[in-house]
Scaffold this motif. Structure first.
Motif, PDB file in Angstrom:
ATOM      1  N   GLU A 104      14.756  55.588  48.374  1.00  0.00           N
ATOM      2  CA  GLU A 104      13.317  55.377  48.228  1.00  0.00           C
ATOM      3  C   GLU A 104      12.916  55.443  46.766  1.00  0.00           C
ATOM      4  O   GLU A 104      12.105  54.639  46.290  1.00  0.00           O
ATOM      5  N   GLU A 105      13.478  56.409  46.016  1.00  0.00           N
ATOM      6  CA  GLU A 105      13.177  56.539  44.592  1.00  0.00           C
ATOM      7  C   GLU A 105      13.695  55.326  43.818  1.00  0.00           C
ATOM      8  O   GLU A 105      13.015  54.810  42.926  1.00  0.00           O
ATOM      9  N   ALA A 106      14.908  54.859  44.150  1.00  0.00           N
ATOM     10  CA  ALA A 106      15.469  53.687  43.484  1.00  0.00           C
ATOM     11  C   ALA A 106      14.631  52.448  43.787  1.00  0.00           C
ATOM     12  O   ALA A 106      14.364  51.639  42.886  1.00  0.00           O
ATOM     13  N   ASP A 107      14.206  52.296  45.037  1.00  0.00           N
ATOM     14  CA  ASP A 107      13.361  51.161  45.408  1.00  0.00           C
ATOM     15  C   ASP A 107      12.056  51.184  44.625  1.00  0.00           C
ATOM     16  O   ASP A 107      11.566  50.136  44.178  1.00  0.00           O
ATOM     17  N   LYS A 108      11.495  52.370  44.437  1.00  0.00           N
ATOM     18  CA  LYS A 108      10.249  52.506  43.693  1.00  0.00           C
ATOM     19  C   LYS A 108      10.461  52.097  42.234  1.00  0.00           C
ATOM     20  O   LYS A 108       9.636  51.374  41.652  1.00  0.00           O
ATOM     21  N   LYS A 109      11.571  52.518  41.632  1.00  0.00           N
ATOM     22  CA  LYS A 109      11.870  52.163  40.240  1.00  0.00           C
ATOM     23  C   LYS A 109      12.068  50.665  40.086  1.00  0.00           C
ATOM     24  O   LYS A 109      11.608  50.069  39.116  1.00  0.00           O
ATOM     25  N   VAL A 110      12.742  50.053  41.050  1.00  0.00           N
ATOM     26  CA  VAL A 110      12.955  48.611  41.004  1.00  0.00           C
ATOM     27  C   VAL A 110      11.612  47.890  41.092  1.00  0.00           C
ATOM     28  O   VAL A 110      11.348  46.947  40.336  1.00  0.00           O
ATOM     29  N   ILE A 146      22.284  62.501  54.758  1.00  0.00           N
ATOM     30  CA  ILE A 146      21.513  61.313  55.123  1.00  0.00           C
ATOM     31  C   ILE A 146      20.113  61.405  54.523  1.00  0.00           C
ATOM     32  O   ILE A 146      19.612  60.439  53.935  1.00  0.00           O
ATOM     33  N   ASP A 147      19.484  62.572  54.654  1.00  0.00           N
ATOM     34  CA  ASP A 147      18.139  62.763  54.098  1.00  0.00           C
ATOM     35  C   ASP A 147      18.136  62.591  52.585  1.00  0.00           C
ATOM     36  O   ASP A 147      17.241  61.949  52.026  1.00  0.00           O
ATOM     37  N   SER A 148      19.144  63.152  51.916  1.00  0.00           N
ATOM     38  CA  SER A 148      19.240  63.056  50.467  1.00  0.00           C
ATOM     39  C   SER A 148      19.417  61.604  50.028  1.00  0.00           C
ATOM     40  O   SER A 148      18.759  61.138  49.089  1.00  0.00           O
ATOM     41  N   LEU A 149      20.291  60.882  50.699  1.00  0.00           N
ATOM     42  CA  LEU A 149      20.520  59.481  50.353  1.00  0.00           C
ATOM     43  C   LEU A 149      19.293  58.623  50.632  1.00  0.00           C
ATOM     44  O   LEU A 149      18.990  57.691  49.876  1.00  0.00           O
ATOM     45  N   THR A 150      18.594  58.941  51.700  1.00  0.00           N
ATOM     46  CA  THR A 150      17.366  58.208  52.013  1.00  0.00           C
ATOM     47  C   THR A 150      16.328  58.409  50.916  1.00  0.00           C
ATOM     48  O   THR A 150      15.680  57.457  50.473  1.00  0.00           O
TER      49      THR A 150
END
Length: 70
Positions: A43-49, A35-39
Motif C-alpha cells: 500500500e505504501e509503495a502504491d502510494k509512492k508510485v 501477510i499484514d506487513s507485506l500488504t
C-alpha cells in the motif's frame, strides 16, 4: 449396504482432511503477521508510485507550458 456400515477408507480420508484443514489454519495464523506487513508495504509503495506519477505529469505540464522539449 446399511446406513451404519463402517468404511475404514472413508474414516481415514475424513481424518486426513481434518488434519490438513488444521495444518492450513495453523500455517495461516503463523503467516498472518507477514501477510499484514507485506500488504502494508505494498500500500505504501502504491502510494509512492501514485505520487511520483502525479509529480511526473506536473513536470511534463511545466515543460509544455514553457515550450521546453527534451
Amino acid at each position: 449396504m446399511g446406513v451404519l456400515e463402517y468404511s475404514a477408507e472413508r474414516h481415514l480420508q475424513v481424518i486426513k482432511d481434518e488434519g490438513y484443514a488444521l495444518g492450513c489454519r495453523d500455517t495461516e495464523n503463523k503467516l498472518q503477521p507477514q501477510i499484514d506487513s507485506l500488504t502494508k508495504e505494498k500500500e505504501e509503495a502504491d502510494k509512492k508510485v501514485k505520487e511520483a506519477v502525479k509529480e511526473n505529469e506536473y513536470l511534463k505540464q511545466l515543460l509544455k507550458e514553457n515550450n521546453i522539449e527534451i
